[in-house]
Design an enzyme around this catalytic site. Structure first.
Site, PDB file in Angstrom:
ATOM      1  N   CYS A   1      -7.178  -5.388   6.375  1.00  0.00           N
ATOM      2  CA  CYS A   1      -6.016  -6.290   6.444  1.00  0.00           C
ATOM      3  C   CYS A   1      -5.910  -7.011   7.785  1.00  0.00           C
ATOM      4  O   CYS A   1      -5.260  -8.044   7.883  1.00  0.00           O
ATOM      5  CB  CYS A   1      -4.745  -5.494   6.185  1.00  0.00           C
ATOM      6  SG  CYS A   1      -4.875  -4.518   4.701  1.00  0.00           S
TER       7      CYS A   1
ATOM      8  N   HIS B   1       1.041  -9.805   7.524  1.00  0.00           N
ATOM      9  CA  HIS B   1       0.188  -9.402   6.406  1.00  0.00           C
ATOM     10  C   HIS B   1       1.085  -8.983   5.250  1.00  0.00           C
ATOM     11  O   HIS B   1       2.164  -8.427   5.453  1.00  0.00           O
ATOM     12  CB  HIS B   1      -0.711  -8.250   6.856  1.00  0.00           C
ATOM     13  CG  HIS B   1      -1.368  -7.546   5.725  1.00  0.00           C
ATOM     14  ND1 HIS B   1      -2.123  -8.219   4.785  1.00  0.00           N
ATOM     15  CD2 HIS B   1      -1.378  -6.229   5.349  1.00  0.00           C
ATOM     16  CE1 HIS B   1      -2.564  -7.350   3.891  1.00  0.00           C
ATOM     17  NE2 HIS B   1      -2.123  -6.138   4.206  1.00  0.00           N
TER      18      HIS B   1
ATOM     19  N   ASN C   1      -1.216  -7.938  -2.521  1.00  0.00           N
ATOM     20  CA  ASN C   1      -1.864  -7.757  -1.223  1.00  0.00           C
ATOM     21  C   ASN C   1      -3.312  -8.255  -1.322  1.00  0.00           C
ATOM     22  O   ASN C   1      -4.130  -7.637  -1.991  1.00  0.00           O
ATOM     23  CB  ASN C   1      -1.811  -6.267  -0.862  1.00  0.00           C
ATOM     24  CG  ASN C   1      -2.493  -5.942   0.449  1.00  0.00           C
ATOM     25  OD1 ASN C   1      -3.135  -6.802   1.057  1.00  0.00           O
ATOM     26  ND2 ASN C   1      -2.367  -4.708   0.887  1.00  0.00           N
TER      27      ASN C   1
HETATM   28  O1  UT7 Z   1      -2.617  -3.360   3.154  1.00  0.00           O
HETATM   29  C1  UT7 Z   1      -2.959  -2.127   3.639  1.00  0.00           C
HETATM   30  C2  UT7 Z   1      -1.793  -1.384   4.119  1.00  0.00           C
HETATM   31  N1  UT7 Z   1      -1.131  -0.754   3.007  1.00  0.00           N
HETATM   32  C3  UT7 Z   1       0.154  -0.472   3.092  1.00  0.00           C
HETATM   33  O2  UT7 Z   1       0.783  -0.799   4.068  1.00  0.00           O
HETATM   34  C4  UT7 Z   1       0.783   0.301   1.954  1.00  0.00           C
HETATM   35  C5  UT7 Z   1       1.868   1.202   2.474  1.00  0.00           C
HETATM   36  N2  UT7 Z   1       2.433   2.061   1.458  1.00  0.00           N
HETATM   37  C6  UT7 Z   1       3.228   1.590   0.460  1.00  0.00           C
HETATM   38  O3  UT7 Z   1       3.452   0.408   0.381  1.00  0.00           O
HETATM   39  C7  UT7 Z   1       3.872   2.585  -0.460  1.00  0.00           C
HETATM   40  O4  UT7 Z   1       3.599   3.887  -0.026  1.00  0.00           O
HETATM   41  C8  UT7 Z   1       3.426   2.429  -1.950  1.00  0.00           C
HETATM   42  C9  UT7 Z   1       4.052   1.188  -2.531  1.00  0.00           C
HETATM   43  C10 UT7 Z   1       1.918   2.347  -2.038  1.00  0.00           C
HETATM   44  C11 UT7 Z   1       3.876   3.616  -2.782  1.00  0.00           C
HETATM   45  O5  UT7 Z   1       5.280   3.764  -2.733  1.00  0.00           O
HETATM   46  P1  UT7 Z   1       5.944   5.175  -2.398  1.00  0.00           P
HETATM   47  O6  UT7 Z   1       7.381   4.992  -2.491  1.00  0.00           O
HETATM   48  O7  UT7 Z   1       5.396   5.628  -1.074  1.00  0.00           O
HETATM   49  O8  UT7 Z   1       5.451   6.083  -3.573  1.00  0.00           O
HETATM   50  P2  UT7 Z   1       4.599   7.430  -3.533  1.00  0.00           P
HETATM   51  O9  UT7 Z   1       3.173   7.144  -3.222  1.00  0.00           O
HETATM   52  O10 UT7 Z   1       5.303   8.443  -2.676  1.00  0.00           O
HETATM   53  O11 UT7 Z   1       4.694   7.903  -5.036  1.00  0.00           O
HETATM   54  C12 UT7 Z   1       5.955   8.242  -5.628  1.00  0.00           C
HETATM   55  C13 UT7 Z   1       5.735   8.501  -7.115  1.00  0.00           C
HETATM   56  C14 UT7 Z   1       4.581   9.457  -7.395  1.00  0.00           C
HETATM   57  O12 UT7 Z   1       4.911  10.248  -8.506  1.00  0.00           O
HETATM   58  P3  UT7 Z   1       5.486  11.745  -8.305  1.00  0.00           P
HETATM   59  O13 UT7 Z   1       4.419  12.491  -7.562  1.00  0.00           O
HETATM   60  O14 UT7 Z   1       6.746  11.579  -7.500  1.00  0.00           O
HETATM   61  O15 UT7 Z   1       5.705  12.207  -9.696  1.00  0.00           O
HETATM   62  C15 UT7 Z   1       3.447   8.547  -7.788  1.00  0.00           C
HETATM   63  O16 UT7 Z   1       2.506   9.174  -8.643  1.00  0.00           O
HETATM   64  O17 UT7 Z   1       5.388   7.272  -7.773  1.00  0.00           O
HETATM   65  C16 UT7 Z   1       4.176   7.453  -8.523  1.00  0.00           C
HETATM   66  N3  UT7 Z   1       3.445   6.194  -8.566  1.00  0.00           N
HETATM   67  C17 UT7 Z   1       3.702   5.245  -9.465  1.00  0.00           C
HETATM   68  N4  UT7 Z   1       4.558   5.194 -10.500  1.00  0.00           N
HETATM   69  C18 UT7 Z   1       4.563   4.065 -11.251  1.00  0.00           C
HETATM   70  C19 UT7 Z   1       2.476   5.758  -7.716  1.00  0.00           C
HETATM   71  N5  UT7 Z   1       2.079   4.536  -8.093  1.00  0.00           N
HETATM   72  C20 UT7 Z   1       2.811   4.197  -9.173  1.00  0.00           C
HETATM   73  C21 UT7 Z   1       2.850   3.065 -10.000  1.00  0.00           C
HETATM   74  N6  UT7 Z   1       3.738   3.041 -11.018  1.00  0.00           N
HETATM   75  N7  UT7 Z   1       2.055   1.988  -9.791  1.00  0.00           N
END
Ligand code: UT7
Length: 334
Positions: free
Chosen positions: A114, A261, A291
């Site tokens: 990125c 970004h 992204n």
């Molecule tokens: O460009 C490179 C840099 N990247 C970034 O800066 C990304 C930074 N991180 C993020 O933007 C966020 O962490 C995400 C958007 C990727 C994820 O959001 P989050 O609120 O941190 O969710 P999480 O990873 O803690 O997951 C929460 C729940 C999980 O389920 P359980 O374990 O609570 O049952 C995941 O399995 O959400 C689930 N989950 C989804 N559910 C529906 C993960 N992806 C999805 C999805 N749809 N696409």
């Protein structure tokens, strides 16, 4: 010695094929509500027919050249930022140079995720100011859709990434008060495994096996510890923006436009709040493109120039954070 480099032209290209959150919810367990609430993304673009990052890059580059009133014959350096090169090697910059009909000018890739576009900008700026190039083409291009896990297993990454390319033409600033003021680059490899794509890996023999595509945690797809990355992003973004402003004796009160970004709208909203910027000062288009990693800043810059948000005299900061971890900023007077 050239005093200051300026962006003389901008261009961008995205595939026509729009993939909405609802489209993705048909192939994996996700929903428009989840994706929009957590990331701000409504849709992204995926290529419909096979093409490489340099095919989109070529369209963006031609637009940037035309915007600058130049042709490929005027360019004496090409830098291509990508984490999804057309092929493993040779460099996509070489492939792009051939597609554009460049003569035997230097061309190289910057594979820095990125932050790749700002790293590329910094490299081209240094070569221009050192007198090694007169006009440089800096392109960020990515095709993610062919390399993500479009199943529930890969949903955390798959819903985020999109395809696209952006380009700028750099040259000597017509006005010493305008142009790139400074660039600031950082990397911290101890966090590499927090967001990475391990396979195909030269450290394993063979580099890729069929089983790398299967299992719960396959190494042939990008893998991310999203929350961990998020926490670092919201710290490093304000830090590197302040670093750029301080290096030029400026403060956030002087800043007209921030082009961050596009990883997550929530990250950018947090950063805007931390810097006390009004929403209209921050360029966001993640709702439409997702992204696009090394292409995101170039695409957003191009859109902001075209709609007049970035105009002559404005103080503009570009900032990135991503895998590596790497983070970077560039401050410029447009
Ligand atoms: O460009 C490179 C840099 N990247 C970034 O800066 C990304 C930074 N991180 C993020 O933007 C966020 O962490 C995400 C958007 C990727 C994820 O959001 P989050 O609120 O941190 O969710 P999480 O990873 O803690 O997951 C929460 C729940 C999980 O389920 P359980 O374990 O609570 O049952 C995941 O399995 O959400 C689930 N989950 C989804 N559910 C529906 C993960 N992806 C999805 C999805 N749809 N696409």
């Amino acid at each position: 010695m050239v005093e200051r480099t300026h962006i003389l032209g901008v261009g961008h290209a995205v595939p026509d094929n729009i993939v909405t959150n609802d489209d993705l919810s048909k192939v994996m367990d996700t929903s428009d509500e989840w994706v929009h609430q957590r990331t701000g993304i409504r849709q992204r673009r995926h290529i419909a027919a096979d093409c490489g990052a340099t095919d989109l890059g070529k369209i963006a580059a031609e637009q940037a050249l035309s915007c600058a009133g130049l042709t490929i014959a005027d360019i004496d350096l090409i830098v291509f930022a990508t984490l999804s090169p057309d092929i493993d090697w040779p460099a996509s910059a070489s492939l792009l140079a051939a597609k554009l009909g460049a003569s035997a000018i230097p061309a190289f890739d910057v594979k820095n995720q990125c932050s790749g576009f700002i790293y590329s900008l910094a490299s081209a700026d240094a070569l221009i100011r050192a007198g090694r190039a007169r006009h440089a083409l800096v392109v960020g291009g990515e095709i993610h859709s062919t390399g993500i896990d479009l199943t529930t297993r890969g949903r955390d990454v798959a819903v985020i990434f999109g395809d696209g390319a952006g380009a700028v033409v750099l040259g000597r600033s017509p006005d010493p008060q305008r142009g790139l003021l400074s660039t600031h680059l950082h990397a911290e490899g101890k966090f590499a495994e927090k967001l990475w794509l391990e396979g195909a890996a030269s450290r394993s023999r063979p580099r890729i096996r069929l089983e790398d595509l299967g299992g719960d945690d396959p190494v042939a797809f990008p893998r991310m510890q999203g929350r961990y990355v998020f926490k670092h992003a919201v710290t490093r973004f304000p830090e590197v923006i302040h670093e750029a402003l301080a290096a030029n004796g400026l403060t956030t009160a002087d800043l007209d436009v921030l082009i961050p970004h596009q990883a997550n709208l929530r990250i950018n909203e947090f950063v805007a709040g931390a810097l006390e910027l009004e929403p209209h000062q921050v360029v966001n288009n993640i709702d439409r493109y997702g992204n696009t990693t090394a292409a995101s800043i170039a695409i957003a810059l191009c859109e902001a120039v075209n709609d007049g948000r970035v105009a002559e005299g404005k103080l503009v900061c570009l900032a990135a954070f991503g895998a590596g971890f790497t983070w970077a900023s560039a401050l410029l007077r447009w």
